[in-house]
Design a protein around this motif. Structure first.
Motif, mmCIF file in Angstrom:
data_model
loop_
_atom_site.group_PDB
_atom_site.id
_atom_site.type_symbol
_atom_site.label_atom_id
_atom_site.label_comp_id
_atom_site.label_asym_id
_atom_site.label_seq_id
_atom_site.Cartn_x
_atom_site.Cartn_y
_atom_site.Cartn_z
ATOM 1 N N UNK A 314 65.471 35.854 78.729
ATOM 2 C CA UNK A 314 65.097 34.623 78.006
ATOM 3 C C UNK A 314 66.248 33.641 77.988
ATOM 4 N N UNK A 315 66.858 33.417 76.820
ATOM 5 C CA UNK A 315 67.802 32.326 76.661
ATOM 6 C C UNK A 315 69.122 32.827 76.128
ATOM 7 N N UNK A 316 70.169 32.039 76.390
ATOM 8 C CA UNK A 316 71.490 32.437 75.898
ATOM 9 C C UNK A 316 71.529 32.518 74.384
ATOM 10 N N UNK A 317 70.634 31.782 73.721
ATOM 11 C CA UNK A 317 70.622 31.780 72.260
ATOM 12 C C UNK A 317 70.199 33.134 71.689
ATOM 13 N N UNK A 318 69.516 33.935 72.487
ATOM 14 C CA UNK A 318 69.079 35.245 72.018
ATOM 15 C C UNK A 318 70.226 36.242 71.907
ATOM 16 N N UNK A 319 71.350 35.926 72.544
ATOM 17 C CA UNK A 319 72.459 36.862 72.508
ATOM 18 C C UNK A 319 73.015 36.971 71.088
ATOM 19 N N UNK A 320 73.286 38.167 70.677
ATOM 20 C CA UNK A 320 73.834 38.378 69.339
ATOM 21 C C UNK A 320 72.788 38.465 68.261
ATOM 22 N N UNK A 321 71.508 38.255 68.600
ATOM 23 C CA UNK A 321 70.449 38.342 67.597
ATOM 24 C C UNK A 321 70.130 39.802 67.314
ATOM 25 N N UNK A 322 69.877 40.102 66.056
ATOM 26 C CA UNK A 322 69.569 41.473 65.641
ATOM 27 C C UNK A 322 68.188 41.874 66.160
ATOM 28 N N UNK A 323 68.121 42.965 66.927
ATOM 29 C CA UNK A 323 66.869 43.407 67.520
ATOM 30 C C UNK A 323 65.987 44.105 66.483
ATOM 31 N N UNK A 324 64.693 43.806 66.458
ATOM 32 C CA UNK A 324 63.789 44.482 65.505
ATOM 33 C C UNK A 324 63.535 45.921 65.907
ATOM 34 N N UNK A 325 63.343 46.780 64.910
ATOM 35 C CA UNK A 325 63.117 48.210 65.158
ATOM 36 C C UNK A 325 61.741 48.679 64.714
ATOM 37 N N UNK A 326 61.012 47.855 63.967
ATOM 38 C CA UNK A 326 59.681 48.231 63.490
ATOM 39 C C UNK A 326 58.672 47.189 63.950
#
Length: 527
Positions: A314-326
């Motif tokens: 996707x996009x560079x802005x997604x880097x560092x975003x907390x990934x969902x687990x549920x």
């Protein structure tokens, strides 16, 4: 330590199974009709429900069984599983005497009781009890496991507004019928003449509930609730005014806005951006962002779902975003995470990811709204998702803003006609409400941002923090602020006592002067 925790979990599981087995053998054998079968089925499958009863009764199975028996009988008597808005007289909703709105400083929902609007009447007491049960059951289904803070607003109330039977019922709701639901009970601006009545009430509460009781004046209520969720009558600045119909959405009665446009990490916030954000803040549920689902440019610079698939990462802005687990499985979209977005103070904790997956055979439009649009930036905040595709939404804290447990997010979705070329703004204006899927997310604040409630110890002082080179200066500063707030509260109390004493002295002086005047009058009379 891990072995101790594992042993504790096993003990709890054993208590839960023991409670279920004994309830089945001792209470269900000859009295099946006492309970609603739906409540019995839930008791047999919902571990959290049984554990809630056990915790409230300090894991005493005997006391827990009595509590469950009484609670389930009450649920059937009031028909809670079938209780709807139409089951209650309309005038009760119109009074605004009871409603859910706002949050306390700990992020607990506020359950308001406007005592001055309650008048004791034996003919309506049953409807009033059902009315309270309606709100509690409604909240329990929307926010399972989340506690409530009860606020008795006694402003302008008197003896005629006190109904001891009704008060006892409210207490039983939290003491027996909804275990672990009560965070605290705040009595605001109680007239001194009601002290005797509340002494009786305290005798009904029991030790576990008395510890949750708080008395506060108008000047002290902000110790527990921020001004943004207090009405002007209590020194706050919340413009909310209860009205009916329609029945307010108790999760989002506070103003909710579409998010402002997202600026790229490289772009400065120019004046135009500030104006756009201001417009977004002034918008309401009816405000729309004019974004087309297919051929047009996205006003917020968002990526289409098919572009997401092509780019992979996707996009560079997604880097560092907390990934969902549920994941929440919805009729139109699967939403990840299922319940909470987590934020902290670190650079890697200021972004969270929402993943929407289209599970239908049609195009699905969606938009994201929040109760705190000035804090968060959502990209994309409104767009559409192709059949079988997924869209990643980045929610990031803006500037120096910090997340709060009171913050909420609302995801709305509706199926679109794949042949339609209408703008999303027009689509949202025309789509019928029953066709809209809604899913709510809470905001979870990581420990690094939570303000400690314990008193400040010498070793936690700011000087000690600096001397030891401790990096958690923000946490230490919050502790100092909390201690300062407690000192201010004590000072206000002392000033209030001083004013009362001065008032009493003035009254005594006035009585003394009156006596002297009367004595002089008697002496001047001719014999």
């Amino acid at each position: 330590m891990a072995e101790v925790e594992q042993q504790g979990e096993q003990d709890i599981e054993k208590k839960i199974e023991d409670t279920r087995e004994r309830f089945k053998n001792e209470f269900l054998q000859d009295a099946v009709e006492k309970y609603d079968s739906r409540d019995v089925d839930r008791l047999q499958t919902d571990d959290a429900l049984v554990e809630g009863y056990l915790t409230w009764r300090l894991y005493n199975v005997e006391d827990t069984l009595k509590m469950i028996d009484e609670s389930l009988q009450w649920r059937k008597e009031f028909g809670l599983n079938d209780l709807t808005e139409n089951s209650i007289p309309r005038w009760m909703f119109e009074t605004g005497a009871v409603y859910l709105h706002g949050y306390d400083k700990e992020g607990n929902k506020l359950f308001w009781f406007k005592v001055k609007l309650h008048v004791k009447d034996a003919k309506t007491i049953l409807d009033k009890k059902k009315y309270v049960a309606f709100w509690l059951e409604r909240y329990a289904k929307k926010e399972p496991g989340m506690p409530l803070t009860v606020v008795f607003d006694m402003t302008e109330s008197g003896i005629s507004n006190i109904d001891m039977d009704f008060v006892k019922y409210i207490i039983n709701c939290f003491k027996i019928y909804y275990p672990k639901f009560l965070s605290k009970m705040i009595i605001v601006d109680m007239p001194w003449i009601m002290n005797a009545a509340w002494k009786i009430v305290k005798s009904w509460l029991g030790p576990e509930a008395i510890s949750k009781l708080r008395f506060a004046s108008k000047s002290e209520i902000q110790t527990y609730i921020n001004p943004e969720y207090l009405p002007p009558s209590l020194g706050g600045m919340d413009p909310f005014q209860y009205s009916y119909p329609p029945l307010p959405d108790d999760d989002f009665q506070t103003p909710i806005c579409d998010n402002g446009p997202i600026l790229s990490d490289e772009e400065p916030e120019d004046k135009q951006g500030e104006l756009d954000v201001k417009d977004a803040l002034e918008s309401s549920f009816n405000s729309e962002v004019a974004i087309k689902p297919k051929k047009v440019n996205f006003a917020d610079g968002s990526l289409r779902s098919d572009e997401v698939d092509k780019n992979g990462d996707t996009n560079i802005r997604n880097r560092g975003a907390r990934k969902p687990e549920t994941t929440f499985k919805g009729p139109l979209l699967d939403v990840s995470p299922a319940e909470e977005l987590s934020f902290g103070s670190g650079e890697t904790e200021r972004k969270s990811l929402i993943i929407l997956s289209n599970v239908t055979k049609n195009q699905v439009a969606f938009k994201v709204r929040t109760t705190a649009p000035e804090k968060y930036r959502v990209k994309p905040s409104s767009s559409s998702c192709e059949p079988g595709a997924s869209v990643e939404i980045v929610v990031s804290l803006h500037g120096v803003s910090q997340a709060s447990p009171q913050d909420r997010f609302l995801i709305m979705a509706a199926e679109m006609d794949s042949t339609s070329s209408q703008e999303l703004a027009q689509f949202w204006k025309e789509v019928q409400k029953p066709k809209i899927m809604e899913h709510r997310l809470r905001c979870h604040v990581l420990e690094s941002l939570k303000m400690p409630l314990s008193p400040l110890s010498p070793k936690d002082s700011p000087l000690e923090a600096f001397g030891s080179g401790q990096p958690e200066f923000g946490t230490t500063l919050m502790r100092v602020m909390a201690a300062n707030q407690r000192m201010e509260l004590k000072l206000n109390t002392c000033l209030w006592v001083q004013k009362v004493l001065v008032g009493l002295v003035l009254i005594l002086v006035a009585l003394n002067l009156l006596c002297l005047y009367l004595l002089g009058t008697v002496q001047q009379r001719p014999s």
